[in-house]
Design a protein around this motif. Structure first.
Motif, PDB file in Angstrom:
ATOM      1  N   THR A 187       5.732  -0.134 -18.108  1.00 51.82           N
ATOM      2  CA  THR A 187       5.079  -0.703 -16.935  1.00 51.82           C
ATOM      3  C   THR A 187       4.196   0.319 -16.229  1.00 51.82           C
ATOM      4  N   HIS A 188       4.576   1.548 -16.383  1.00 54.42           N
ATOM      5  CA  HIS A 188       3.847   2.591 -15.661  1.00 54.42           C
ATOM      6  C   HIS A 188       2.800   3.300 -16.496  1.00 54.42           C
ATOM      7  N   LYS A 189       2.369   2.611 -17.485  1.00 50.22           N
ATOM      8  CA  LYS A 189       1.357   3.202 -18.352  1.00 50.22           C
ATOM      9  C   LYS A 189       0.133   3.632 -17.560  1.00 50.22           C
ATOM     10  N   TYR A 190      -0.290   2.790 -16.706  1.00 46.47           N
ATOM     11  CA  TYR A 190      -1.513   3.090 -15.976  1.00 46.47           C
ATOM     12  C   TYR A 190      -1.281   3.858 -14.692  1.00 46.47           C
ATOM     13  N   THR A 191      -0.150   3.669 -14.100  1.00 46.94           N
ATOM     14  CA  THR A 191       0.104   4.373 -12.848  1.00 46.94           C
ATOM     15  C   THR A 191       0.559   5.800 -13.094  1.00 46.94           C
ATOM     16  N   GLN A 192       1.288   5.970 -14.181  1.00 45.03           N
ATOM     17  CA  GLN A 192       1.785   7.323 -14.433  1.00 45.03           C
ATOM     18  C   GLN A 192       1.414   7.842 -15.812  1.00 45.03           C
ATOM     19  N   GLY A 193       0.651   7.064 -16.487  1.00 44.18           N
ATOM     20  CA  GLY A 193       0.213   7.520 -17.794  1.00 44.18           C
ATOM     21  C   GLY A 193       1.314   7.577 -18.841  1.00 44.18           C
ATOM     22  N   CYS A 194       2.326   6.836 -18.616  1.00 43.60           N
ATOM     23  CA  CYS A 194       3.432   6.829 -19.571  1.00 43.60           C
ATOM     24  C   CYS A 194       2.996   6.116 -20.851  1.00 43.60           C
ATOM     25  N   LYS A 195       3.203   6.773 -21.954  1.00 41.07           N
ATOM     26  CA  LYS A 195       2.699   6.221 -23.211  1.00 41.07           C
ATOM     27  C   LYS A 195       3.760   5.499 -24.039  1.00 41.07           C
ATOM     28  N   ALA A 196       4.901   5.394 -23.502  1.00 42.54           N
ATOM     29  CA  ALA A 196       5.965   4.761 -24.281  1.00 42.54           C
ATOM     30  C   ALA A 196       5.671   3.282 -24.533  1.00 42.54           C
ATOM     31  N   THR A 197       5.934   2.878 -25.743  1.00 42.20           N
ATOM     32  CA  THR A 197       5.767   1.468 -26.078  1.00 42.20           C
ATOM     33  C   THR A 197       6.941   1.070 -26.950  1.00 42.20           C
ATOM     34  N   LYS A 198       7.103  -0.180 -27.105  1.00 42.13           N
ATOM     35  CA  LYS A 198       8.136  -0.628 -28.027  1.00 42.13           C
ATOM     36  C   LYS A 198       7.739  -1.960 -28.629  1.00 42.13           C
ATOM     37  N   GLN A 199       8.253  -2.178 -29.802  1.00 43.19           N
ATOM     38  CA  GLN A 199       7.956  -3.423 -30.506  1.00 43.19           C
ATOM     39  C   GLN A 199       9.286  -4.109 -30.769  1.00 43.19           C
ATOM     40  N   VAL A 200       9.298  -5.359 -30.518  1.00 44.90           N
ATOM     41  CA  VAL A 200      10.540  -6.095 -30.700  1.00 44.90           C
ATOM     42  C   VAL A 200      10.325  -7.245 -31.674  1.00 44.90           C
ATOM     43  N   GLN A 201      11.184  -7.291 -32.628  1.00 46.69           N
ATOM     44  CA  GLN A 201      11.063  -8.370 -33.607  1.00 46.69           C
ATOM     45  C   GLN A 201      12.443  -8.864 -33.995  1.00 46.69           C
ATOM     46  N   LYS A 202      12.545 -10.131 -34.032  1.00 44.69           N
ATOM     47  CA  LYS A 202      13.804 -10.749 -34.394  1.00 44.69           C
ATOM     48  C   LYS A 202      14.009 -10.573 -35.890  1.00 44.69           C
ATOM     49  N   LEU A 203      15.238 -10.302 -36.249  1.00 46.51           N
ATOM     50  CA  LEU A 203      15.522 -10.115 -37.660  1.00 46.51           C
ATOM     51  C   LEU A 203      15.675 -11.459 -38.351  1.00 46.51           C
ATOM     52  N   GLU A 204      15.065 -11.559 -39.464  1.00 45.04           N
ATOM     53  CA  GLU A 204      15.170 -12.806 -40.209  1.00 45.04           C
ATOM     54  C   GLU A 204      16.576 -13.024 -40.708  1.00 45.04           C
ATOM     55  N   SER A 205      17.119 -11.969 -41.216  1.00 46.36           N
ATOM     56  CA  SER A 205      18.455 -12.068 -41.788  1.00 46.36           C
ATOM     57  C   SER A 205      19.512 -12.335 -40.726  1.00 46.36           C
ATOM     58  N   GLU A 206      19.260 -11.835 -39.595  1.00 44.41           N
ATOM     59  CA  GLU A 206      20.232 -12.005 -38.522  1.00 44.41           C
ATOM     60  C   GLU A 206      19.510 -12.317 -37.229  1.00 44.41           C
ATOM     61  N   PRO A 207      19.216 -13.576 -37.035  1.00 49.95           N
ATOM     62  CA  PRO A 207      18.441 -14.023 -35.885  1.00 49.95           C
ATOM     63  C   PRO A 207      18.959 -13.583 -34.537  1.00 49.95           C
ATOM     64  N   ARG A 208      20.188 -13.185 -34.501  1.00 49.64           N
ATOM     65  CA  ARG A 208      20.683 -12.754 -33.192  1.00 49.64           C
ATOM     66  C   ARG A 208      20.321 -11.308 -32.933  1.00 49.64           C
ATOM     67  N   MET A 209      19.906 -10.687 -33.951  1.00 51.82           N
ATOM     68  CA  MET A 209      19.592  -9.272 -33.813  1.00 51.82           C
ATOM     69  C   MET A 209      18.089  -9.052 -33.687  1.00 51.82           C
ATOM     70  N   PHE A 210      17.759  -7.989 -33.066  1.00 52.89           N
ATOM     71  CA  PHE A 210      16.359  -7.641 -32.906  1.00 52.89           C
ATOM     72  C   PHE A 210      16.128  -6.230 -33.428  1.00 52.89           C
TER      73      PHE A 210
ATOM     74  N   CYS B 115       6.983   8.730 -17.597  1.00 48.81           N
ATOM     75  CA  CYS B 115       6.895   8.242 -16.224  1.00 48.81           C
ATOM     76  C   CYS B 115       8.099   8.739 -15.438  1.00 48.81           C
ATOM     77  N   ASN B 116       7.940   8.640 -14.159  1.00 51.46           N
ATOM     78  CA  ASN B 116       9.027   9.056 -13.295  1.00 51.46           C
ATOM     79  C   ASN B 116      10.014   7.903 -13.215  1.00 51.46           C
ATOM     80  N   THR B 117      10.991   7.978 -14.039  1.00 47.64           N
ATOM     81  CA  THR B 117      11.925   6.860 -14.099  1.00 47.64           C
ATOM     82  C   THR B 117      12.799   6.730 -12.879  1.00 47.64           C
ATOM     83  N   ASN B 118      12.814   7.735 -12.080  1.00 45.73           N
ATOM     84  CA  ASN B 118      13.669   7.641 -10.901  1.00 45.73           C
ATOM     85  C   ASN B 118      13.195   6.570  -9.943  1.00 45.73           C
TER      86      ASN B 118
END
Length: 293
Positions: free
Chosen positions: A151-174, A184-187
DNA sequence: TCCATTTGACCTTG
DNA sequence: CAAGGTCAAATGGA
Protein backbone atom coordinates in the motif's frame (compact mmCIF):
# COMPACT_ATOMS: atom_id res chain seq x y z
CA UNK A 1 -11.16 -33.36 11.48
CA UNK A 2 -11.17 -31.21 14.48
CA UNK A 3 -8.04 -31.78 16.38
CA UNK A 4 -6.03 -32.65 13.39
CA UNK A 5 -7.09 -29.67 11.41
CA UNK A 6 -6.65 -27.51 14.42
CA UNK A 7 -3.12 -28.60 14.74
CA UNK A 8 -2.57 -27.99 11.16
CA UNK A 9 -4.03 -24.58 11.38
CA UNK A 10 -1.82 -23.73 14.25
CA UNK A 11 1.14 -25.09 12.53
CA UNK A 12 0.26 -23.13 9.51
CA UNK A 13 0.30 -20.11 11.64
CA UNK A 14 3.72 -20.91 12.92
CA UNK A 15 4.95 -21.22 9.43
CA UNK A 16 3.52 -17.90 8.56
CA UNK A 17 5.12 -16.32 11.53
CA UNK A 18 8.41 -17.73 10.43
CA UNK A 19 8.00 -16.47 6.95
CA UNK A 20 7.10 -13.11 8.24
CA UNK A 21 10.04 -13.13 10.56
CA UNK A 22 12.20 -13.97 7.65
CA UNK A 23 10.84 -11.11 5.70
CA UNK A 24 11.29 -8.65 8.48
CA UNK A 25 14.79 -9.82 9.13
CA UNK A 26 15.61 -9.38 5.52
CA UNK A 27 14.34 -5.92 5.80
CA UNK A 28 16.64 -5.24 8.69
CA UNK A 29 19.42 -6.64 6.65
CA UNK A 30 18.65 -4.21 3.91
CA UNK A 31 18.61 -1.33 6.29
CA UNK A 32 21.92 -2.35 7.69
CA UNK A 33 23.44 -2.62 4.32
CA UNK A 34 22.47 0.94 3.65
CA UNK A 35 24.50 2.20 6.53
CA UNK A 36 28.12 1.53 6.31
CA UNK A 37 29.58 1.66 9.68
CA UNK A 38 32.22 -0.28 11.44
CA UNK A 39 29.99 -1.17 14.28
CA UNK A 40 27.42 -2.70 12.05
CA UNK A 41 29.58 -5.51 10.92
CA UNK A 42 28.57 -7.65 13.81
CA UNK A 43 24.95 -6.73 13.41
CA UNK A 44 25.00 -7.76 9.79
CA UNK A 45 26.60 -10.96 10.77
CA UNK A 46 23.92 -11.65 13.26
CA UNK A 47 21.18 -10.82 10.88
CA UNK A 48 22.63 -13.23 8.44
CA UNK A 49 22.63 -15.92 11.03
CA UNK A 50 19.09 -15.16 11.96
CA UNK A 51 18.07 -15.46 8.37
CA UNK A 52 19.83 -18.75 8.20
CA UNK A 53 17.95 -19.93 11.21
CA UNK A 54 14.69 -18.89 9.70
CA UNK A 55 15.47 -20.73 6.55
CA UNK A 56 16.48 -23.84 8.38
CA UNK A 57 13.48 -23.77 10.59
CA UNK A 58 11.13 -23.18 7.76
CA UNK A 59 12.64 -25.94 5.76
CA UNK A 60 12.54 -28.29 8.69
CA UNK A 61 8.99 -27.48 9.45
CA UNK A 62 8.06 -27.80 5.88
CA UNK A 63 9.58 -31.19 5.62
CA UNK A 64 7.42 -32.34 8.48
CA UNK A 65 4.32 -31.73 6.57
CA UNK A 66 4.32 -30.52 3.05
CA UNK A 67 0.82 -29.42 3.43
CA UNK A 68 1.65 -26.58 5.60
CA UNK A 69 2.62 -23.39 3.99
CA UNK A 70 5.55 -24.80 2.25
CA UNK A 71 8.14 -22.31 1.64
CA UNK A 72 9.72 -22.95 -1.62
CA UNK A 73 12.02 -20.15 -0.86
CA UNK A 74 13.75 -19.03 -3.89
CA UNK A 75 15.70 -16.18 -2.63
CA UNK A 76 17.23 -15.14 -5.75
CA UNK A 77 17.96 -12.08 -7.50
CA UNK A 78 17.99 -12.41 -11.12
CA UNK A 79 17.73 -9.63 -13.46
CA UNK A 80 18.59 -6.23 -12.32
CA UNK A 81 18.13 -3.93 -15.20
CA UNK A 82 16.10 -0.91 -14.50
CA UNK A 83 16.88 -1.33 -10.95
CA UNK A 84 16.76 1.98 -9.25
CA UNK A 85 13.49 3.14 -10.51
CA UNK A 86 10.92 2.37 -8.00
CA UNK A 87 9.07 4.46 -10.46
CA UNK A 88 7.09 6.27 -7.98
CA UNK A 89 6.64 9.07 -10.31
CA UNK A 90 4.53 7.93 -13.11
CA UNK A 91 1.88 6.96 -10.72
CA UNK A 92 -0.11 10.03 -10.44
CA UNK A 93 -0.65 12.40 -13.22
CA UNK A 94 1.98 12.02 -15.85
CA UNK A 95 0.52 11.58 -19.22
CA UNK A 96 -1.98 8.92 -18.63
CA UNK A 97 -1.99 6.43 -21.34
CA UNK A 98 -2.77 8.81 -24.09
CA UNK A 99 -1.83 6.68 -26.91
CA UNK A 100 1.21 4.53 -27.08
CA UNK A 101 3.69 6.25 -24.90
CA UNK A 102 6.57 3.95 -25.49
CA UNK A 103 9.33 3.73 -23.03
CA UNK A 104 7.42 5.57 -20.47
CA UNK A 105 6.13 2.64 -18.62
CA UNK A 106 9.04 0.36 -19.23
CA UNK A 107 11.19 -1.39 -16.77
CA UNK A 108 8.68 -3.50 -15.03
CA UNK A 109 10.06 -5.63 -12.34
CA UNK A 110 8.87 -8.64 -14.06
CA UNK A 111 11.77 -10.75 -13.10
CA UNK A 112 12.17 -11.01 -9.46
CA UNK A 113 14.90 -8.59 -9.01
CA UNK A 114 14.80 -8.91 -5.34
CA UNK A 115 14.31 -11.63 -2.91
CA UNK A 116 11.36 -13.80 -3.64
CA UNK A 117 9.86 -16.71 -1.89
CA UNK A 118 6.73 -18.67 -2.23
CA UNK A 119 4.41 -19.86 0.43
CA UNK A 120 1.54 -22.18 0.06
CA UNK A 121 -1.08 -21.43 2.54
CA UNK A 122 -4.73 -21.28 3.19
CA UNK A 123 -4.17 -17.96 4.78
CA UNK A 124 -3.54 -14.88 2.78
CA UNK A 125 -3.13 -12.54 5.59
CA UNK A 126 0.16 -11.22 6.79
CA UNK A 127 1.42 -8.28 8.68
CA UNK A 128 1.53 -5.95 5.76
CA UNK A 129 -0.90 -3.84 3.97
CA UNK A 130 -1.42 -4.76 0.35
CA UNK A 131 -3.26 -3.24 -2.49
CA UNK A 132 -4.38 -5.21 -5.45
CA UNK A 133 -3.25 -3.77 -8.72
CA UNK A 134 -4.01 -6.47 -11.16
CA UNK A 135 -5.30 -9.87 -11.92
CA UNK A 136 -4.52 -12.15 -14.75
CA UNK A 137 -5.54 -15.47 -16.06
CA UNK A 138 -2.40 -17.53 -16.38
CA UNK A 139 -2.01 -20.04 -19.09
CA UNK A 140 -2.96 -23.56 -18.17
CA UNK A 141 -4.20 -22.60 -14.82
CA UNK A 142 -7.67 -22.78 -13.61
CA UNK A 143 -7.57 -19.80 -11.37
CA UNK A 144 -6.40 -16.30 -12.09
CA UNK A 145 -3.40 -14.80 -10.41
CA UNK A 146 -3.82 -11.70 -8.38
CA UNK A 147 -1.15 -9.07 -8.06
CA UNK A 148 -0.65 -7.03 -4.97
CA UNK A 149 1.74 -4.29 -4.12
CA UNK A 150 2.48 -2.70 -0.81
CA UNK A 151 0.00 0.00 0.00
CA UNK A 152 2.87 2.30 0.68
CA UNK A 153 4.56 1.89 -2.60
CA UNK A 154 4.06 5.47 -3.51
CA UNK A 155 4.14 7.08 -0.13
CA UNK A 156 7.21 5.32 1.10
CA UNK A 157 8.60 3.76 -1.97
CA UNK A 158 8.12 0.28 -0.68
CA UNK A 159 8.73 -2.15 -3.48
CA UNK A 160 7.30 -5.25 -1.96
CA UNK A 161 4.75 -7.06 -4.05
CA UNK A 162 3.09 -10.38 -3.90
CA UNK A 163 1.22 -12.64 -6.22
CA UNK A 164 -1.55 -14.84 -5.07
CA UNK A 165 -2.88 -17.78 -6.94
CA UNK A 166 -5.21 -20.48 -5.92
CA UNK A 167 -3.82 -23.94 -6.27
CA UNK A 168 -5.55 -26.13 -8.73
CA UNK A 169 -4.75 -29.26 -6.88
CA UNK A 170 -5.89 -27.85 -3.63
CA UNK A 171 -8.39 -25.06 -4.08
CA UNK A 172 -8.27 -24.17 -0.47
CA UNK A 173 -4.67 -23.38 -0.70
CA UNK A 174 -3.02 -20.40 -2.24
CA UNK A 175 0.38 -20.04 -3.63
CA UNK A 176 1.61 -16.72 -2.39
CA UNK A 177 4.76 -15.39 -3.91
CA UNK A 178 6.38 -12.53 -2.12
CA UNK A 179 8.67 -10.40 -4.17
CA UNK A 180 10.98 -7.99 -2.51
CA UNK A 181 11.01 -6.86 1.02
CA UNK A 182 9.11 -4.12 2.63
CA UNK A 183 10.98 -0.92 3.00
CA UNK A 184 8.03 0.93 4.30
CA UNK A 185 7.66 1.99 7.84
CA UNK A 186 5.49 -0.79 9.02
CA UNK A 187 5.05 0.70 12.40
CA UNK A 188 2.84 3.48 11.49
CA UNK A 189 1.53 1.52 8.68
CA UNK A 190 0.48 -1.68 10.14
CA UNK A 191 -0.28 -1.88 13.76
CA UNK A 192 -0.24 -5.51 12.93
CA UNK A 193 -3.53 -7.12 12.26
CA UNK A 194 -5.86 -4.24 11.88
CA UNK A 195 -5.12 -2.07 8.92
CA UNK A 196 -3.18 -4.64 7.12
CA UNK A 197 -5.92 -7.03 6.83
CA UNK A 198 -7.29 -5.63 3.67
CA UNK A 199 -8.01 -7.90 0.86
CA UNK A 200 -5.46 -10.41 1.86
CA UNK A 201 -7.28 -12.48 4.21
CA UNK A 202 -9.63 -13.89 1.85
CA UNK A 203 -9.73 -17.50 1.63
CA UNK A 204 -13.15 -18.36 0.83
CA UNK A 205 -13.70 -21.13 -1.47
CA UNK A 206 -16.83 -21.47 -3.41
CA UNK A 207 -17.61 -24.53 -1.42
CA UNK A 208 -17.10 -22.74 1.76
CA UNK A 209 -19.42 -20.10 0.67
CA UNK A 210 -22.09 -22.63 0.72
CA UNK A 211 -21.04 -24.08 3.94
CA UNK A 212 -21.97 -22.04 6.92
CA UNK A 213 -20.45 -24.55 9.18
CA UNK A 214 -17.11 -24.01 7.69
CA UNK A 215 -17.47 -20.37 7.97
CA UNK A 216 -18.17 -20.72 11.58
CA UNK A 217 -15.18 -22.80 12.22
CA UNK A 218 -13.17 -20.22 10.49
CA UNK A 219 -14.40 -17.62 12.82
CA UNK A 220 -13.50 -19.70 15.75
CA UNK A 221 -10.04 -20.09 14.51
CA UNK A 222 -9.78 -16.42 14.13
CA UNK A 223 -10.45 -15.97 17.71
CA UNK A 224 -7.19 -17.25 18.79
CA UNK A 225 -5.76 -15.62 15.83
CA UNK A 226 -3.71 -12.58 16.30
CA UNK A 227 -4.31 -12.65 19.96
CA UNK A 228 -1.80 -14.90 21.48
CA UNK A 229 0.76 -15.66 18.95
CA UNK A 230 3.50 -16.37 21.36
CA UNK A 231 1.70 -18.83 23.47
CA UNK A 232 0.51 -20.33 20.29
CA UNK A 233 3.98 -20.83 19.14
CA UNK A 234 4.90 -22.61 22.26
CA UNK A 235 1.90 -24.74 22.05
CA UNK A 236 2.52 -25.55 18.50
CA UNK A 237 6.02 -26.46 19.14
CA UNK A 238 4.95 -29.15 21.50
CA UNK A 239 2.12 -30.22 19.35
CA UNK A 240 4.32 -30.39 16.39
CA UNK A 241 6.39 -33.09 17.88
CA UNK A 242 3.35 -35.17 18.42
CA UNK A 243 1.92 -34.10 15.18
CA UNK A 244 4.86 -35.27 13.25
CA UNK A 245 4.55 -38.76 14.56
CA UNK A 246 0.88 -38.90 14.05
CA UNK A 247 1.01 -37.72 10.53
CA UNK A 248 4.04 -39.34 9.27
CA UNK A 249 1.97 -41.47 7.09
CA UNK A 250 -0.96 -39.26 6.84
CA UNK A 251 -0.96 -36.68 4.16
CA UNK A 252 -4.33 -35.39 3.63
CA UNK A 253 -4.44 -32.29 1.66
CA UNK A 254 -7.46 -30.62 3.00
CA UNK A 255 -6.14 -28.12 5.32
CA UNK A 256 -7.56 -26.00 7.98
CA UNK A 257 -10.49 -25.28 5.83
CA UNK A 258 -9.56 -21.75 5.31
CA UNK A 259 -8.71 -20.63 8.70
CA UNK A 260 -8.71 -17.21 7.40
CA UNK A 261 -9.82 -14.07 8.69
CA UNK A 262 -12.12 -13.69 5.87
CA UNK A 263 -14.98 -13.42 8.15
CA UNK A 264 -13.19 -11.49 10.74
CA UNK A 265 -14.71 -8.28 9.90
CA UNK A 266 -17.99 -9.63 8.99
CA UNK A 267 -17.40 -9.12 5.37
CA UNK A 268 -19.56 -10.83 2.94
CA UNK A 269 -17.66 -13.87 1.94
CA UNK A 270 -18.85 -13.71 -1.60
CA UNK A 271 -17.36 -10.32 -1.90
CA UNK A 272 -14.21 -11.48 -0.38
CA UNK A 273 -13.80 -14.27 -2.73
CA UNK A 274 -14.58 -12.28 -5.77
CA UNK A 275 -12.28 -9.60 -4.62
CA UNK A 276 -9.31 -11.85 -4.77
CA UNK A 277 -10.06 -13.88 -7.75
CA UNK A 278 -12.70 -11.93 -9.39
CA UNK A 279 -14.68 -15.05 -9.99
CA UNK A 280 -12.76 -14.89 -13.14
CA UNK A 281 -14.34 -18.00 -14.36
CA UNK A 282 -17.09 -16.75 -16.49
CA UNK A 283 -18.90 -14.17 -14.63
CA UNK A 284 -19.07 -11.21 -16.77
CA UNK A 285 -21.26 -10.03 -14.05
CA UNK A 286 -19.99 -7.03 -12.25
CA UNK A 287 -17.80 -8.20 -9.52
CA UNK A 288 -18.07 -6.63 -6.24
CA UNK A 289 -14.91 -4.85 -5.49
CA UNK A 290 -15.62 -4.46 -1.91
CA UNK A 291 -12.58 -6.05 -0.60
CA UNK A 292 -11.68 -3.75 2.10
CA UNK A 293 -11.79 -5.34 5.42
C1' DT B 1 -14.25 13.33 -1.98
C1' DC B 2 -11.11 9.85 -1.16
C1' DC B 3 -9.51 5.45 -1.72
C1' DA B 4 -9.50 0.59 -3.31
C1' DT B 5 -10.70 -2.69 -6.93
C1' DT B 6 -11.65 -4.00 -11.65
C1' DT B 7 -10.20 -4.63 -16.08
C1' DG B 8 -8.34 -4.00 -20.55
C1' DA B 9 -4.42 -2.10 -22.67
C1' DC B 10 0.33 -1.63 -22.65
C1' DC B 11 5.06 -3.21 -21.96
C1' DT B 12 8.86 -6.57 -21.18
C1' DT B 13 10.82 -10.90 -21.57
C1' DG B 14 11.96 -15.31 -23.45
C1' DC C 1 4.82 -13.71 -30.89
C1' DA C 2 2.85 -15.41 -26.65
C1' DA C 3 2.71 -15.08 -21.90
C1' DG C 4 3.25 -12.70 -17.83
C1' DG C 5 3.48 -8.34 -15.20
C1' DT C 6 2.06 -3.53 -14.60
C1' DC C 7 -0.43 0.67 -15.44
C1' DA C 8 -4.22 3.61 -15.06
C1' DA C 9 -9.09 4.96 -16.40
C1' DA C 10 -13.40 3.68 -14.86
C1' DT C 11 -16.16 2.37 -11.23
C1' DG C 12 -18.06 1.94 -6.78
C1' DG C 13 -18.14 2.01 -1.69
C1' DA C 14 -17.56 4.55 2.60
Amino acid sequence: MDIASNKKATKLKVMEQLVQGHELTTKVQQLLSQHESAGLGLAKDLVEKILGSFNDTISALDSFEPISPSVTAVEGSQNASCDNDGKLEDSGDSQKRLGPVKGKRGCYNRKKKSETWTVESTVLEDAFSWRKYGQKQILNTKFPRSYFRCTHKYTQGCKATKQVQKLESEPRMFSITYIGNHTCNTNEVTPKIKPCIHHDEIIIDSEELKSPSLMTSMKEENHHHGSSTESDLQLVWQEMLVFEEEHHHHHEAVYGCGETSASINGLDSADLWSAVFGLATVSSSPISNDVRI
